[in-house]
Design a protein around this motif. Structure first.
Motif, PDB file in Angstrom:
ATOM      1  N   VAL A  53      -9.546   9.380  -8.770  1.00 46.25           N
ATOM      2  CA  VAL A  53      -9.315   8.367  -7.737  1.00 46.25           C
ATOM      3  C   VAL A  53      -8.157   8.793  -6.840  1.00 46.25           C
ATOM      4  O   VAL A  53      -7.276   9.515  -7.280  1.00 46.25           O
ATOM      5  CB  VAL A  53      -8.961   7.002  -8.359  1.00 46.25           C
ATOM      6  CG1 VAL A  53      -7.699   7.039  -9.183  1.00 46.25           C
ATOM      7  CG2 VAL A  53      -8.824   5.924  -7.274  1.00 46.25           C
ATOM      8  N   GLY A  54      -8.184   8.339  -5.610  1.00 50.88           N
ATOM      9  CA  GLY A  54      -7.013   8.482  -4.741  1.00 50.88           C
ATOM     10  C   GLY A  54      -7.271   9.248  -3.474  1.00 50.88           C
ATOM     11  O   GLY A  54      -6.700   8.949  -2.430  1.00 50.88           O
ATOM     12  N   GLU A  55      -8.114  10.254  -3.559  1.00 47.06           N
ATOM     13  CA  GLU A  55      -8.425  11.087  -2.410  1.00 47.06           C
ATOM     14  C   GLU A  55      -9.822  11.651  -2.638  1.00 47.06           C
ATOM     15  O   GLU A  55     -10.300  11.646  -3.772  1.00 47.06           O
ATOM     16  CB  GLU A  55      -7.482  12.287  -2.379  1.00 47.06           C
ATOM     17  CG  GLU A  55      -6.097  12.014  -1.918  1.00 47.06           C
ATOM     18  CD  GLU A  55      -5.336  13.329  -1.823  1.00 47.06           C
ATOM     19  OE1 GLU A  55      -4.920  13.670  -0.711  1.00 47.06           O
ATOM     20  OE2 GLU A  55      -5.194  14.025  -2.841  1.00 47.06           O
ATOM     21  N   PRO A  56     -10.432  12.167  -1.580  1.00 41.71           N
ATOM     22  CA  PRO A  56     -11.674  12.890  -1.841  1.00 41.71           C
ATOM     23  C   PRO A  56     -11.354  14.069  -2.759  1.00 41.71           C
ATOM     24  O   PRO A  56     -10.287  14.668  -2.635  1.00 41.71           O
ATOM     25  CB  PRO A  56     -12.083  13.407  -0.458  1.00 41.71           C
ATOM     26  CG  PRO A  56     -11.312  12.610   0.535  1.00 41.71           C
ATOM     27  CD  PRO A  56     -10.046  12.203  -0.161  1.00 41.71           C
ATOM     28  N   ILE A  57     -12.250  14.342  -3.698  1.00 43.31           N
ATOM     29  CA  ILE A  57     -12.012  15.516  -4.553  1.00 43.31           C
ATOM     30  C   ILE A  57     -12.865  16.669  -4.043  1.00 43.31           C
ATOM     31  O   ILE A  57     -14.055  16.512  -3.786  1.00 43.31           O
ATOM     32  CB  ILE A  57     -12.264  15.202  -6.051  1.00 43.31           C
ATOM     33  CG1 ILE A  57     -12.050  16.460  -6.899  1.00 43.31           C
ATOM     34  CG2 ILE A  57     -13.643  14.591  -6.314  1.00 43.31           C
ATOM     35  CD1 ILE A  57     -11.846  16.181  -8.381  1.00 43.31           C
ATOM     36  N   THR A  79       0.845  -1.198   0.000  1.00 40.05           N
ATOM     37  CA  THR A  79       0.000   0.000   0.000  1.00 40.05           C
ATOM     38  C   THR A  79       0.879   1.245   0.000  1.00 40.05           C
ATOM     39  O   THR A  79       2.071   1.163   0.299  1.00 40.05           O
ATOM     40  CB  THR A  79      -0.920   0.062   1.229  1.00 40.05           C
ATOM     41  OG1 THR A  79      -0.106  -0.021   2.397  1.00 40.05           O
ATOM     42  CG2 THR A  79      -1.942  -1.056   1.229  1.00 40.05           C
ATOM     43  N   SER A  80       0.270   2.377  -0.270  1.00 46.12           N
ATOM     44  CA  SER A  80       1.097   3.568  -0.487  1.00 46.12           C
ATOM     45  C   SER A  80       1.674   4.124   0.799  1.00 46.12           C
ATOM     46  O   SER A  80       2.565   4.957   0.777  1.00 46.12           O
ATOM     47  CB  SER A  80       0.308   4.624  -1.240  1.00 46.12           C
ATOM     48  OG  SER A  80      -0.624   5.230  -0.396  1.00 46.12           O
ATOM     49  N   GLY A  81       1.196   3.684   1.936  1.00 46.61           N
ATOM     50  CA  GLY A  81       1.842   4.070   3.189  1.00 46.61           C
ATOM     51  C   GLY A  81       1.505   5.472   3.679  1.00 46.61           C
ATOM     52  O   GLY A  81       2.316   6.124   4.315  1.00 46.61           O
ATOM     53  N   SER A  82       0.281   5.952   3.396  1.00 51.11           N
ATOM     54  CA  SER A  82      -0.110   7.273   3.921  1.00 51.11           C
ATOM     55  C   SER A  82      -0.221   7.220   5.433  1.00 51.11           C
ATOM     56  O   SER A  82      -0.014   8.203   6.110  1.00 51.11           O
ATOM     57  CB  SER A  82      -1.466   7.709   3.383  1.00 51.11           C
ATOM     58  OG  SER A  82      -1.589   7.408   2.035  1.00 51.11           O
ATOM     59  N   THR A  83      -0.616   6.072   5.959  1.00 51.69           N
ATOM     60  CA  THR A  83      -0.857   6.011   7.399  1.00 51.69           C
ATOM     61  C   THR A  83       0.251   5.306   8.173  1.00 51.69           C
ATOM     62  O   THR A  83       0.292   5.397   9.387  1.00 51.69           O
ATOM     63  CB  THR A  83      -2.186   5.287   7.684  1.00 51.69           C
ATOM     64  OG1 THR A  83      -2.242   4.105   6.903  1.00 51.69           O
ATOM     65  CG2 THR A  83      -3.361   6.160   7.312  1.00 51.69           C
ATOM     66  N   GLY A  84       1.112   4.594   7.537  1.00 54.03           N
ATOM     67  CA  GLY A  84       2.159   3.928   8.298  1.00 54.03           C
ATOM     68  C   GLY A  84       2.951   2.982   7.440  1.00 54.03           C
ATOM     69  O   GLY A  84       3.087   3.202   6.236  1.00 54.03           O
ATOM     70  N   GLN A 102      -9.494   0.972  -2.821  1.00 55.51           N
ATOM     71  CA  GLN A 102      -8.214   0.874  -2.125  1.00 55.51           C
ATOM     72  C   GLN A 102      -7.375  -0.244  -2.738  1.00 55.51           C
ATOM     73  O   GLN A 102      -7.915  -1.118  -3.420  1.00 55.51           O
ATOM     74  CB  GLN A 102      -8.436   0.488  -0.658  1.00 55.51           C
ATOM     75  CG  GLN A 102      -9.472   1.303   0.067  1.00 55.51           C
ATOM     76  CD  GLN A 102      -9.689   0.795   1.488  1.00 55.51           C
ATOM     77  OE1 GLN A 102     -10.157  -0.318   1.692  1.00 55.51           O
ATOM     78  NE2 GLN A 102      -9.353   1.620   2.465  1.00 55.51           N
ATOM     79  N   THR A 103      -6.081  -0.236  -2.413  1.00 56.84           N
ATOM     80  CA  THR A 103      -5.213  -1.341  -2.827  1.00 56.84           C
ATOM     81  C   THR A 103      -5.863  -2.669  -2.419  1.00 56.84           C
ATOM     82  O   THR A 103      -5.863  -3.643  -3.176  1.00 56.84           O
ATOM     83  CB  THR A 103      -3.841  -1.217  -2.133  1.00 56.84           C
ATOM     84  OG1 THR A 103      -3.334   0.097  -2.354  1.00 56.84           O
ATOM     85  CG2 THR A 103      -2.855  -2.250  -2.665  1.00 56.84           C
ATOM     86  N   GLU A 104      -6.438  -2.662  -1.236  1.00 60.77           N
ATOM     87  CA  GLU A 104      -7.019  -3.887  -0.671  1.00 60.77           C
ATOM     88  C   GLU A 104      -8.255  -4.356  -1.424  1.00 60.77           C
ATOM     89  O   GLU A 104      -8.589  -5.540  -1.384  1.00 60.77           O
ATOM     90  CB  GLU A 104      -7.427  -3.636   0.788  1.00 60.77           C
ATOM     91  CG  GLU A 104      -6.274  -3.381   1.749  1.00 60.77           C
ATOM     92  CD  GLU A 104      -5.873  -1.909   1.844  1.00 60.77           C
ATOM     93  OE1 GLU A 104      -6.195  -1.136   0.907  1.00 60.77           O
ATOM     94  OE2 GLU A 104      -5.240  -1.530   2.838  1.00 60.77           O
TER      95      GLU A 104
HETATM   96  P1  ATP Z   1      -1.882   2.992   3.559  1.00 61.29           P
HETATM   97  O1  ATP Z   1      -3.067   2.077   3.646  1.00 61.29           O
HETATM   98  O2  ATP Z   1      -0.576   2.277   3.518  1.00 61.29           O
HETATM   99  O3  ATP Z   1      -1.915   4.103   4.550  1.00 61.29           O
HETATM  100  P2  ATP Z   1      -3.192   4.302   1.322  1.00 61.29           P
HETATM  101  O4  ATP Z   1      -4.469   3.961   2.023  1.00 61.29           O
HETATM  102  O5  ATP Z   1      -2.936   5.723   0.967  1.00 61.29           O
HETATM  103  O6  ATP Z   1      -1.934   3.735   2.128  1.00 61.29           O
HETATM  104  P3  ATP Z   1      -4.176   3.234  -1.183  1.00 61.29           P
HETATM  105  O7  ATP Z   1      -4.721   1.866  -1.061  1.00 61.29           O
HETATM  106  O8  ATP Z   1      -3.465   3.580  -2.434  1.00 61.29           O
HETATM  107  O9  ATP Z   1      -3.123   3.462  -0.036  1.00 61.29           O
HETATM  108  O10 ATP Z   1      -5.315   4.306  -1.033  1.00 61.29           O
HETATM  109  C1  ATP Z   1      -6.643   4.017  -0.664  1.00 61.29           C
HETATM  110  C2  ATP Z   1      -7.230   5.189   0.075  1.00 61.29           C
HETATM  111  O11 ATP Z   1      -7.298   6.346  -0.772  1.00 61.29           O
HETATM  112  C3  ATP Z   1      -8.653   5.006   0.539  1.00 61.29           C
HETATM  113  O12 ATP Z   1      -8.708   4.286   1.750  1.00 61.29           O
HETATM  114  C4  ATP Z   1      -9.133   6.447   0.685  1.00 61.29           C
HETATM  115  O13 ATP Z   1      -8.708   7.012   1.912  1.00 61.29           O
HETATM  116  C5  ATP Z   1      -8.430   7.147  -0.454  1.00 61.29           C
HETATM  117  N1  ATP Z   1      -9.303   7.257  -1.649  1.00 61.29           N
HETATM  118  C6  ATP Z   1      -9.171   6.590  -2.806  1.00 61.29           C
HETATM  119  N2  ATP Z   1     -10.109   6.975  -3.702  1.00 61.29           N
HETATM  120  C7  ATP Z   1     -10.877   7.889  -3.092  1.00 61.29           C
HETATM  121  C8  ATP Z   1     -12.026   8.667  -3.500  1.00 61.29           C
HETATM  122  N3  ATP Z   1     -12.546   8.591  -4.715  1.00 61.29           N
HETATM  123  N4  ATP Z   1     -12.568   9.503  -2.585  1.00 61.29           N
HETATM  124  C9  ATP Z   1     -12.052   9.595  -1.350  1.00 61.29           C
HETATM  125  N5  ATP Z   1     -10.971   8.916  -0.917  1.00 61.29           N
HETATM  126  C10 ATP Z   1     -10.378   8.072  -1.779  1.00 61.29           C
END
Ligand code: ATP
Ligand code: MG
Length: 658
Positions: free
Chosen positions: A398-402, A276-281, A427-429
């Protein structure tokens, strides 16, 4: 734009403050030729699939080529799932061989553009040829089914070829993003116990060479599991060479036969490990298997991006992230689509690179990250305006709330008001998209990922697992297993259980906060770890950030808490300004007032810190946990291996208070 309004509905979990009112309906013209043509059709699909998800996925799986049919759709021994039990298939055959008998055989499978500007097209027939030869080369180097292959490559077609070759022979790939350092690479090779590393001498990024082979040499000093390294010649500079261990790609495939029958693999055969991308740990080695993952990848690509035979689909993610796995390689190829791949930086050599590529390749579906959109917004509309973007018919994020602000900019400036936007949560999961609009069917609201995909039982619950009422924030969970879900964390089933299935026993815990509105639409509020607790209110950082970004001077912001004697926690906002604005104490006051006006005095930042840039992971996500440490005045102690730019941290620590 007065589409946001103040609202403070106190709830058990997270106080929701921002509400977005505007609704965008799919245009009748788009809906007419879409795979799912109306909201009522979608809702009926969702209802049926919710009643019997196994029936829904069973039907979807029949779109793939199976070597042996499955006996049982799902075996669920919480928290471990098996899908399409007893079935056998080969993923590379589904992505390649089955397209070779008809008109797709000479259709472009991959169109690739290198950063220096070269363009290469591989038809399905050509890609099949390359994959078979590389698969034979891997076998020749001693790779057996189930063994791990680490892929540490630039965004070049060979990265996809290596992935598909692994899938063809049953080797498990672990793609490590080419921007990672030698140490991160070493940890991941070590964790996966990879036998082979596939790399290149280098890749192009922002006009410079990323020295991949040097990093591999450094990493391998401590990795005893690796027997061979295959090196693609891409950038041509001098590199170190270990005789016997290192092999040039072109020499490894020379003389290999183009005949390589796809291995019949069990549906639950491991396909890949991805950290996973490691935003949280500390990153987790998420394990995905073959049949279920491909079913989810194929169907979500087809419906969410509404793929048509003549589309050119461009997902800008690197293959080092799950988005690159599912929506650059496996999803599009399983559908026989044309997928565009780009090697380099989005602003190189000029900030209009993406728009120029869309115009030249006539891209029709474009999928990128909010962080990129905010960057483009900050640069201004003159760059997209230079190019003809009329080939576009659909946009995704994708990736974060927009933030609604960025959503509207994307729709207006890039989509010419005509393209629907799919804001896809996953998510990756999860392996594939789980919460998303379908573009011909779902009315969209800027900032909401809208509704769960058919067959996905998502909900927002409190700590006891009870659904929270509409409008209230809580934990985003998935109640039932789905085909693309991770099967475990590689080598650590205990962490798999405790991370995802222990908060609410037997139910998948996403780690994200969300709320549902009265229409059942999901609003992802960001990570639970990022939620603030101010004077007894649990606030979502995302909402305060959205309020800040809606101010004309603000380009981007990240909000965190620091300990506060009076309030428990105080809101600290890190703010990047638009090019046209300059920092001043007056502007700080104005921004604090703006937040108070938009969402209420409770959310007003105690402190605003201006900064040129924010710490992000290499996939572009803001690393709030580092900002929390900066805001608290402590040194940064957490894992920083996934940080994009280390200089940002040093600057942030010095920043303020003027
Ligand atoms: P780690 O789990 O290691 O901290 P990560 O969660 O950043 O890393 P990813 O699996 O790449 O790794 O990201 C998934 C996360 O990205 C989701 O849990 C969510 O928080 C965020 N995310 C992805 N898409 C969206 C979206 N469309 N809207 C809001 N949040 C999103
Ligand atoms: Mg995560």
């Amino acid at each position: 734009m007065a589409t946001t309004q103040s609202k403070s509905s106190e709830s058990a979990n997270i106080t929701v403050l921002l509400e977005e009112k505007q609704v965008y309906k799919p245009s009748p013209a788009f809906a007419k030729s879409a795979h799912v043509k109306s909201f009522s059709a979608l809702q009926s699909l969702r209802r049926q699939a919710l009643k019997s998800p196994e029936k829904f996925w069973d039907k979807a799986a029949r779109d793939l080529d199976w070597i042996k049919p499955w006996k049982k759709t799902l075996e669920w021994k919480p928290p471990f799932a098996k899908w399409f039990v007893g079935g056998k298939l080969n993923l590379s055959a589904n992505c390649l061989d089955r397209h070779l008998d008809g008109p797709r055989r000479n259709k472009a499978a991959l169109i690739w553009e290198g950063e220096p500007g070269e363009v290469r097209t591989l038809t399905y027939l050509q890609l099949h040829y390359e994959v078979c030869r590389f698969a034979n080369a891997l076998k020749h180097l001693g790779v057996r089914s189930g063994e791990r292959v680490c892929i540490y490559m630039p965004m070049v077609p060979e990265a996809a070829i290596a992935m598909l070759a692994c899938a063809r022979i049953g080797a498990v790939h672990s793609v490590v993003f080419g921007g990672f350092s030698a140490e991160s690479l070493r940890d991941r090779i070590h964790d996966a116990q990879a036998k082979i590393v596939v790399t290149a001498d280098g890749g192009w990024r922002r006009g410079a060479v990323v020295k991949l082979k040097d990093a591999v040499d450094e990493a391998l000093k401590d990795c005893k599991s690796v027997e061979h390294v295959v090196v693609l010649k891409r950038t041509g500079q001098e590199i170190g060479w270990t005789q016997g261990r290192d092999h040039w790609w072109n020499e490894a495939v020379a003389g290999q036969s183009a005949v390589c029958p796809p291995e019949p693999l069990d549906s639950e055969h491991p396909l890949f490990i991805l950290y996973t991308s490691g935003s949280t740990g500390k990153p987790k080695g998420v394990l995905h298997t073959t049949g279920g993952y491909l079913v989810q990848a194929a169907l979500t690509t087809k419906w969410v991006f509404d793929l048509r035979e003549d589309d050119t689909f461009w997902c800008t993610a690197d293959v080092g992230w799950v988005t690159g796995h599912t929506y650059v390689v496996y999803g599009p190829l399983a559908n026989g689509a044309t997928s565009l791949m780009y090697e380099g930086g989005p602003l190189h050599p000029t900030p209009d690179r993406f728009w120029s590529m869309i115009a030249r390749h006539r891209v029709s579906v474009f999928y990128t990250a909010p962080t990129a959109i905010r960057t483009f917004m900050r640069l201004g509309p003159e760059y997209p305006k230079r190019h003809d973007l009329t080939s576009l018919r659909l946009l995704g994020t994708v990736g974060e709330p927009i933030n609604p602000e960025a959503w509207r900019w994307y729709r207006t400036v890039i989509g010419g008001q005509r393209c629907p936007i799919v804001d896809t949560w996953w998510q990756t999961e999860t392996g594939g998209i789980l919460i998303t609009p379908l573009p011909g069917a779902t009315p969209t609201k800027p900032g909401s990922a809208t509704l769960p995909f058919p067959g996905i039982d998502a909900d927002v619950v409190d700590k006891q697992g009870k659904p929270v009422p509409p409008g209230s924030g809580g934990f985003l969970v998935i109640r039932k297993p789905w085909p693309g879900m991770l099967r475990t964390i590689h080598g650590d089933p205990e962490r798999y259980k405790s991370q995802y299935f222990s908060q609410i026993p037997g139910i998948y815990f996403t780690g994200d906060g969300a709320r549902k509105d009265k229409d059942g639409y999901f609003w992802v509020l960001g990570r639970i770890d990022d939620v603030l607790n101010v004077a007894g209110h649990r606030l979502s950082t995302m909402e305060i950030e959205s309020a800040l970004v809606s101010h004309p001077s603000v380009a981007e912001s990240a909000v965190v808490a620091r300990p506060d004697e009076m309030l428990g926690q105080a809101v600290v906002a890190f703010v990047t300004l638009q090019k046209s604005a300059s920092p001043s104490p007056e502007l700080k006051e104005e921004l604090r007032g703006h937040v108070a006006k938009m969402i209420g005095p409770i959310a007003k930042p105690a402190e605003i810190r201006f900064t040129d840039s924010l710490p992000k992971t290499r996939s572009g996500k803001i690393m709030r946990r580092l900002l929390r440490e900066v805001a608290a005045g402590q040194g940064v102690r957490g894992d920083v291996t996934t940080l994009e730019d280390f200089a940002v941290l040093a600057k942030l620590q010095q920043s303020e208070d003027e």
